[in-house]
Design a protein around this motif. Structure first.
Motif, PDB file in Angstrom:
ATOM      1  N   VAL A  67       0.850  -1.196   0.000  1.00  0.00           N
ATOM      2  CA  VAL A  67       0.000   0.000   0.000  1.00  0.00           C
ATOM      3  C   VAL A  67       0.885   1.245   0.000  1.00  0.00           C
ATOM      4  O   VAL A  67       1.771   1.405   0.845  1.00  0.00           O
ATOM      5  CB  VAL A  67      -0.933   0.015   1.217  1.00  0.00           C
ATOM      6  CG1 VAL A  67      -1.807   1.269   1.191  1.00  0.00           C
ATOM      7  CG2 VAL A  67      -1.793  -1.247   1.258  1.00  0.00           C
ATOM      8  N   ASP A  68       0.641   2.133  -0.957  1.00  0.00           N
ATOM      9  CA  ASP A  68       1.414   3.363  -1.120  1.00  0.00           C
ATOM     10  C   ASP A  68       0.479   4.560  -0.974  1.00  0.00           C
ATOM     11  O   ASP A  68      -0.728   4.454  -1.231  1.00  0.00           O
ATOM     12  CB  ASP A  68       2.075   3.355  -2.511  1.00  0.00           C
ATOM     13  CG  ASP A  68       2.926   4.588  -2.748  1.00  0.00           C
ATOM     14  OD1 ASP A  68       2.424   5.550  -3.363  1.00  0.00           O
ATOM     15  OD2 ASP A  68       4.091   4.600  -2.326  1.00  0.00           O
ATOM     16  N   ILE A  69       1.043   5.700  -0.622  1.00  0.00           N
ATOM     17  CA  ILE A  69       0.218   6.890  -0.427  1.00  0.00           C
ATOM     18  C   ILE A  69      -0.554   7.273  -1.690  1.00  0.00           C
ATOM     19  O   ILE A  69      -1.668   7.805  -1.625  1.00  0.00           O
ATOM     20  CB  ILE A  69       1.083   8.082   0.069  1.00  0.00           C
ATOM     21  CG1 ILE A  69       0.177   9.217   0.537  1.00  0.00           C
ATOM     22  CG2 ILE A  69       2.071   8.533  -1.004  1.00  0.00           C
ATOM     23  CD1 ILE A  69       0.925  10.330   1.226  1.00  0.00           C
ATOM     24  N   THR A  70       0.007   6.967  -2.867  1.00  0.00           N
ATOM     25  CA  THR A  70      -0.685   7.291  -4.118  1.00  0.00           C
ATOM     26  C   THR A  70      -1.869   6.378  -4.383  1.00  0.00           C
ATOM     27  O   THR A  70      -2.657   6.638  -5.297  1.00  0.00           O
ATOM     28  CB  THR A  70       0.287   7.208  -5.306  1.00  0.00           C
ATOM     29  OG1 THR A  70       0.824   5.874  -5.405  1.00  0.00           O
ATOM     30  CG2 THR A  70       1.435   8.198  -5.155  1.00  0.00           C
ATOM     31  N   ASN A  71      -2.008   5.317  -3.611  1.00  0.00           N
ATOM     32  CA  ASN A  71      -3.149   4.412  -3.767  1.00  0.00           C
ATOM     33  C   ASN A  71      -4.404   4.937  -3.083  1.00  0.00           C
ATOM     34  O   ASN A  71      -5.517   4.513  -3.400  1.00  0.00           O
ATOM     35  CB  ASN A  71      -2.841   3.032  -3.168  1.00  0.00           C
ATOM     36  CG  ASN A  71      -1.638   2.349  -3.780  1.00  0.00           C
ATOM     37  OD1 ASN A  71      -0.962   1.590  -3.095  1.00  0.00           O
ATOM     38  ND2 ASN A  71      -1.356   2.606  -5.048  1.00  0.00           N
ATOM     39  N   LEU A  72      -4.237   5.845  -2.137  1.00  0.00           N
ATOM     40  CA  LEU A  72      -5.355   6.235  -1.282  1.00  0.00           C
ATOM     41  C   LEU A  72      -6.420   7.045  -2.015  1.00  0.00           C
ATOM     42  O   LEU A  72      -7.519   7.226  -1.490  1.00  0.00           O
ATOM     43  CB  LEU A  72      -4.832   7.041  -0.073  1.00  0.00           C
ATOM     44  CG  LEU A  72      -3.821   6.305   0.826  1.00  0.00           C
ATOM     45  CD1 LEU A  72      -3.446   7.192   2.015  1.00  0.00           C
ATOM     46  CD2 LEU A  72      -4.368   4.968   1.310  1.00  0.00           C
ATOM     47  N   ASN A  73      -6.125   7.514  -3.227  1.00  0.00           N
ATOM     48  CA  ASN A  73      -7.113   8.311  -3.941  1.00  0.00           C
ATOM     49  C   ASN A  73      -8.222   7.473  -4.559  1.00  0.00           C
ATOM     50  O   ASN A  73      -9.221   8.013  -5.031  1.00  0.00           O
ATOM     51  CB  ASN A  73      -6.441   9.149  -5.042  1.00  0.00           C
ATOM     52  CG  ASN A  73      -6.183   8.355  -6.308  1.00  0.00           C
ATOM     53  OD1 ASN A  73      -5.735   7.213  -6.245  1.00  0.00           O
ATOM     54  ND2 ASN A  73      -6.453   8.944  -7.455  1.00  0.00           N
ATOM     55  N   ARG A  74      -8.071   6.128  -4.565  1.00  0.00           N
ATOM     56  CA  ARG A  74      -9.095   5.312  -5.227  1.00  0.00           C
ATOM     57  C   ARG A  74      -9.194   3.881  -4.695  1.00  0.00           C
ATOM     58  O   ARG A  74     -10.075   3.132  -5.117  1.00  0.00           O
ATOM     59  CB  ARG A  74      -8.821   5.255  -6.740  1.00  0.00           C
ATOM     60  CG  ARG A  74      -7.558   4.473  -7.089  1.00  0.00           C
ATOM     61  CD  ARG A  74      -7.121   4.680  -8.523  1.00  0.00           C
ATOM     62  NE  ARG A  74      -5.981   3.837  -8.865  1.00  0.00           N
ATOM     63  CZ  ARG A  74      -4.721   4.079  -8.532  1.00  0.00           C
ATOM     64  NH1 ARG A  74      -4.421   5.155  -7.817  1.00  0.00           N
ATOM     65  NH2 ARG A  74      -3.753   3.263  -8.909  1.00  0.00           N
ATOM     66  N   GLN A  75      -8.290   3.465  -3.832  1.00  0.00           N
ATOM     67  CA  GLN A  75      -8.257   2.086  -3.389  1.00  0.00           C
ATOM     68  C   GLN A  75      -8.768   1.956  -1.958  1.00  0.00           C
ATOM     69  O   GLN A  75      -8.724   2.907  -1.184  1.00  0.00           O
ATOM     70  CB  GLN A  75      -6.835   1.529  -3.523  1.00  0.00           C
ATOM     71  CG  GLN A  75      -6.304   1.622  -4.952  1.00  0.00           C
ATOM     72  CD  GLN A  75      -4.907   1.063  -5.118  1.00  0.00           C
ATOM     73  OE1 GLN A  75      -4.432   0.287  -4.297  1.00  0.00           O
ATOM     74  NE2 GLN A  75      -4.236   1.461  -6.192  1.00  0.00           N
ATOM     75  N   GLN A  76      -9.215   0.791  -1.590  1.00  0.00           N
ATOM     76  CA  GLN A  76      -9.868   0.581  -0.292  1.00  0.00           C
ATOM     77  C   GLN A  76      -8.859   0.358   0.844  1.00  0.00           C
ATOM     78  O   GLN A  76      -8.908  -0.650   1.553  1.00  0.00           O
ATOM     79  CB  GLN A  76     -10.820  -0.608  -0.385  1.00  0.00           C
ATOM     80  CG  GLN A  76     -12.028  -0.356  -1.256  1.00  0.00           C
ATOM     81  CD  GLN A  76     -12.964   0.684  -0.667  1.00  0.00           C
ATOM     82  OE1 GLN A  76     -13.071   0.840   0.550  1.00  0.00           O
ATOM     83  NE2 GLN A  76     -13.656   1.407  -1.523  1.00  0.00           N
ATOM     84  N   TYR A  77      -7.944   1.311   0.998  1.00  0.00           N
ATOM     85  CA  TYR A  77      -6.936   1.209   2.053  1.00  0.00           C
ATOM     86  C   TYR A  77      -6.912   2.511   2.852  1.00  0.00           C
ATOM     87  O   TYR A  77      -7.514   3.512   2.451  1.00  0.00           O
ATOM     88  CB  TYR A  77      -5.555   0.915   1.455  1.00  0.00           C
ATOM     89  CG  TYR A  77      -5.527  -0.353   0.636  1.00  0.00           C
ATOM     90  CD1 TYR A  77      -5.640  -1.595   1.235  1.00  0.00           C
ATOM     91  CD2 TYR A  77      -5.406  -0.296  -0.762  1.00  0.00           C
ATOM     92  CE1 TYR A  77      -5.635  -2.763   0.483  1.00  0.00           C
ATOM     93  CE2 TYR A  77      -5.404  -1.458  -1.519  1.00  0.00           C
ATOM     94  CZ  TYR A  77      -5.519  -2.683  -0.895  1.00  0.00           C
ATOM     95  OH  TYR A  77      -5.525  -3.828  -1.639  1.00  0.00           O
TER      96      TYR A  77
END
Length: 217
Positions: A67-77
């Motif tokens: 999980v990366d900070i750039t994932n938080l804009n669209r992923q369920q994390y």
């Protein structure tokens, strides 16, 4: 008021609630369902959460990434999961939805060499990669090695274009494709939560239909 009722719910209570919503006949098919999800990003994490919420009994989560900070804009994390393997992070979230699901994880990169072993069991495969090369490899591999399996894939969901351009198409007998099949990431037209989630919902809904024995789109 009980602040944490989830820990007190029994499997029978959860099944009774699902049966009331879906009917025992349909819930039995969902509970017996077995789906492999390849890629746990914007598509896969949303698909997995949707399937967990309707009580799909057997989920196989496959991804090698963290999980990366750039994932938080669209992923369920969430921020607290940064640096965790996506397989572990997503499994922990799904267990908060329904702790009685059978969730198998493989923290591994899918390759042409390991594809047959990884996808041998699940009768339905969800392709949820964000890399076009990986998408093509998985789709071609499943069609070649497992033509009897149901394959649900996606392409084209970037930006904030119309929701209505995202559709589900039956490309071949056992191959379904969701998305607009056109849009690609570019400057100012990247992957955003609303449209990615719409496409993921198309994938999850098609998988649900297949589990219920409905093969038309």
């Amino acid at each position: 008021m009980n602040k944490n009722p989830t820990n007190m719910l029994t499997q029978t209570q959860i099944m009774d609630a699902l049966n009331r919503r879906h009917s025992p006949e349909k819930q039995r098919l969902l509970s017996e369902g077995h789906v492999a999800i390849a890629g746990l990003g914007g598509l896969g994490s949303n698909v997995a959460c949707a399937l967990a919420r309707i009580g799909v009994g057997h989920l196989h989560l496959i991804d090698f990434d963290v999980v990366d900070i750039t994932n938080l804009n669209r992923q369920q994390y969430f921020i607290g999961q940064l640096g965790m393997y996506k397989t572990d992070a997503l499994k922990s979230l799904l267990e908060q939805i329904n702790p009685y699901l059978d969730i198998r994880t493989d923290c591994i990169r899918v390759t042409r060499e390991n594809l047959r072993e990884l996808f041998a069991d699940a009768p339905i495969v969800c392709e949820a990669f964000d890399d076009p090369v990986a998408k093509a490899m998985l789709v071609n591999g499943i069609l070649e090695y497992f033509p009897e399996k149901k394959l649900v894939s996606a392409t084209g969901m970037t930006g904030a274009d119309s929701s209505n351009t995202i559709t589900t198409r039956r490309v071949m007998k056992n191959f379904y494709l969701c998305g607009d099949a056109v849009s690609e990431p570019s400057y100012g037209n990247g992957l955003m939560a609303p449209r990615v989630a719409i496409c993921a919902a198309h994938e999850a809904n098609m998988i649900t239909r297949l589990l219920l024995g409905k093969e038309d789109v």
